[in-house]
Design a protein around this motif. Structure first.
Motif, PDB file in Angstrom:
ATOM      1  N   ASN A 179      47.583  -3.884  92.949  1.00 44.71           N
ATOM      2  CA  ASN A 179      46.690  -4.377  91.624  1.00 44.71           C
ATOM      3  C   ASN A 179      48.332  -4.377  90.270  1.00 44.71           C
ATOM      4  N   LYS A 180      48.107  -5.562  90.046  1.00 42.33           N
ATOM      5  CA  LYS A 180      49.685  -6.672  89.620  1.00 42.33           C
ATOM      6  C   LYS A 180      49.477  -5.445  87.885  1.00 42.33           C
ATOM      7  N   LEU A 181      48.235  -5.792  87.449  1.00 43.30           N
ATOM      8  CA  LEU A 181      48.009  -5.243  86.180  1.00 43.30           C
ATOM      9  C   LEU A 181      48.566  -3.811  86.207  1.00 43.30           C
ATOM     10  N   ALA A 182      47.893  -2.589  87.252  1.00 46.44           N
ATOM     11  CA  ALA A 182      48.244  -1.530  87.608  1.00 46.44           C
ATOM     12  C   ALA A 182      49.315  -1.899  87.400  1.00 46.44           C
ATOM     13  N   LEU A 183      50.545  -2.901  88.585  1.00 47.85           N
ATOM     14  CA  LEU A 183      51.897  -2.607  88.450  1.00 47.85           C
ATOM     15  C   LEU A 183      52.237  -2.479  87.050  1.00 47.85           C
ATOM     16  N   ILE A 184      52.476  -2.810  86.698  1.00 51.96           N
ATOM     17  CA  ILE A 184      52.490  -4.049  85.550  1.00 51.96           C
ATOM     18  C   ILE A 184      52.526  -2.483  84.319  1.00 51.96           C
ATOM     19  N   ALA A 185      51.801  -2.397  84.701  1.00 54.97           N
ATOM     20  CA  ALA A 185      51.088  -0.840  83.032  1.00 54.97           C
ATOM     21  C   ALA A 185      51.633   0.217  83.269  1.00 54.97           C
TER      22      ALA A 185
ATOM     23  N   GLY B 215      53.860   1.250  86.587  1.00 57.43           N
ATOM     24  CA  GLY B 215      55.091   0.901  87.438  1.00 57.43           C
ATOM     25  C   GLY B 215      54.457   1.325  88.958  1.00 57.43           C
ATOM     26  N   TYR B 216      55.277   1.920  90.136  1.00 61.35           N
ATOM     27  CA  TYR B 216      54.613   1.583  91.087  1.00 61.35           C
ATOM     28  C   TYR B 216      54.247   3.388  91.057  1.00 61.35           C
ATOM     29  N   ALA B 217      54.976   3.707  90.687  1.00 65.14           N
ATOM     30  CA  ALA B 217      54.864   5.169  91.157  1.00 65.14           C
ATOM     31  C   ALA B 217      53.909   6.023  89.771  1.00 65.14           C
ATOM     32  N   GLY B 218      53.802   5.037  88.452  1.00 64.30           N
ATOM     33  CA  GLY B 218      52.716   5.637  88.024  1.00 64.30           C
ATOM     34  C   GLY B 218      50.326   5.065  87.991  1.00 64.30           C
ATOM     35  N   ALA B 219      50.685   4.183  89.283  1.00 69.76           N
ATOM     36  CA  ALA B 219      50.019   3.689  89.515  1.00 69.76           C
ATOM     37  C   ALA B 219      49.550   4.361  90.746  1.00 69.76           C
ATOM     38  N   LEU B 220      50.549   4.423  91.252  1.00 71.09           N
ATOM     39  CA  LEU B 220      50.020   5.736  92.771  1.00 71.09           C
ATOM     40  C   LEU B 220      49.388   7.737  92.302  1.00 71.09           C
ATOM     41  N   GLN B 221      50.040   7.213  91.084  1.00 69.57           N
ATOM     42  CA  GLN B 221      49.800   8.799  89.810  1.00 69.57           C
ATOM     43  C   GLN B 221      49.065   8.804  89.220  1.00 69.57           C
ATOM     44  N   TRP B 222      48.085   7.621  88.754  1.00 70.22           N
ATOM     45  CA  TRP B 222      47.115   8.025  87.867  1.00 70.22           C
ATOM     46  C   TRP B 222      46.089   6.194  87.740  1.00 70.22           C
ATOM     47  N   PHE B 223      46.741   5.676  88.312  1.00 67.62           N
ATOM     48  CA  PHE B 223      45.711   4.581  88.681  1.00 67.62           C
ATOM     49  C   PHE B 223      44.651   4.805  90.065  1.00 67.62           C
TER      50      PHE B 223
END
Length: 199
Positions: free
Chosen positions: A138-144, A146-154
């Motif tokens: 997900n480009k928006l989640a990845l930009i907002a 980051g890779y680790a944050g998308a896995l941890q929060w999204f």
């Protein structure tokens, strides 16, 4: 002694549990009156929804799209359930030959309700796309995040997105089915008025 009034204790969408039971009963009754044409439209729409969501999210392996995170165990049930509800919802807008205009077509208040139900259904159909997709794709989640944050929060909220989507589409479907055919009153008023003018 305090007497509790339970009639308005529990509400959902501004309606009590008793009202919801009546809505569900009316919706089920409407489904039983559907023609084969509407069920075919519902089935085709559900199938198209599955393809439109499953291919870009790589739930169905294909050479064009890919995903870094495997499809979760709950993704397919969420997608299939949402697709069936979306297909039924879309079919409520199909005009059956010889039937009255769709609910709300001739009445301002009903038309506003139909527009609100349409918006609710559209949002509910879009949420599962975010829910079943790869969280790091997900480009928006990845930009907002980051890779680790998308896995941890999204990723942890994706099941909730799917559940919310199902509830929204289901709500819109029940409301559409329960009010199906309510536009016959304006038509009746027009015919009565025409009859009075003729007399």
């Amino acid at each position: 002694m305090r007497v509790a009034d339970t009639s308005f204790r529990y509400t959902l969408g501004g309606m009590t549990a008793q009202r919801w039971r009546a809505e569900l009963s009316a919706a089920a009754g409407t489904l039983r009156t559907w023609t084969a044409r509407r069920y075919v439209v519902a089935a085709v729409t559900a199938a198209v929804t599955v393809v439109v969501v499953a291919v870009p999210t790589a739930m169905v392996p294909n050479p064009v799209f890919g995903r870094d995170v495997p499809t979760t165990a709950w993704a397919w049930p969420v997608l299939l359930f949402t697709s069936v509800l979306s297909g039924l919802l879309f079919a409520t807008y199909v005009r059956v030959p010889g039937s009255p205009d769709p609910a709300g077509a001739q009445d301002g208040e009903l038309d506003a309700q139909a527009a609100a139900q349409s918006r609710t259904g559209m949002v509910g159909t879009m949420l599962p796309f975010l829910a079943v997709g790869c969280p790091v794709c997900n480009k928006l989640a990845l930009i907002a995040l980051g890779y680790a944050g998308a896995l941890q929060w999204f990723a942890p909220i994706q099941p909730w997105l799917g559940a919310t989507g199902i509830l929204l589409v289901g709500y819109a479907l029940v409301r559409r089915l329960a009010t199906d055919g309510s536009c016959t009153l304006p038509a009746a008023r027009v015919s009565v008025g025409a009859g009075e003018q003729a007399s």
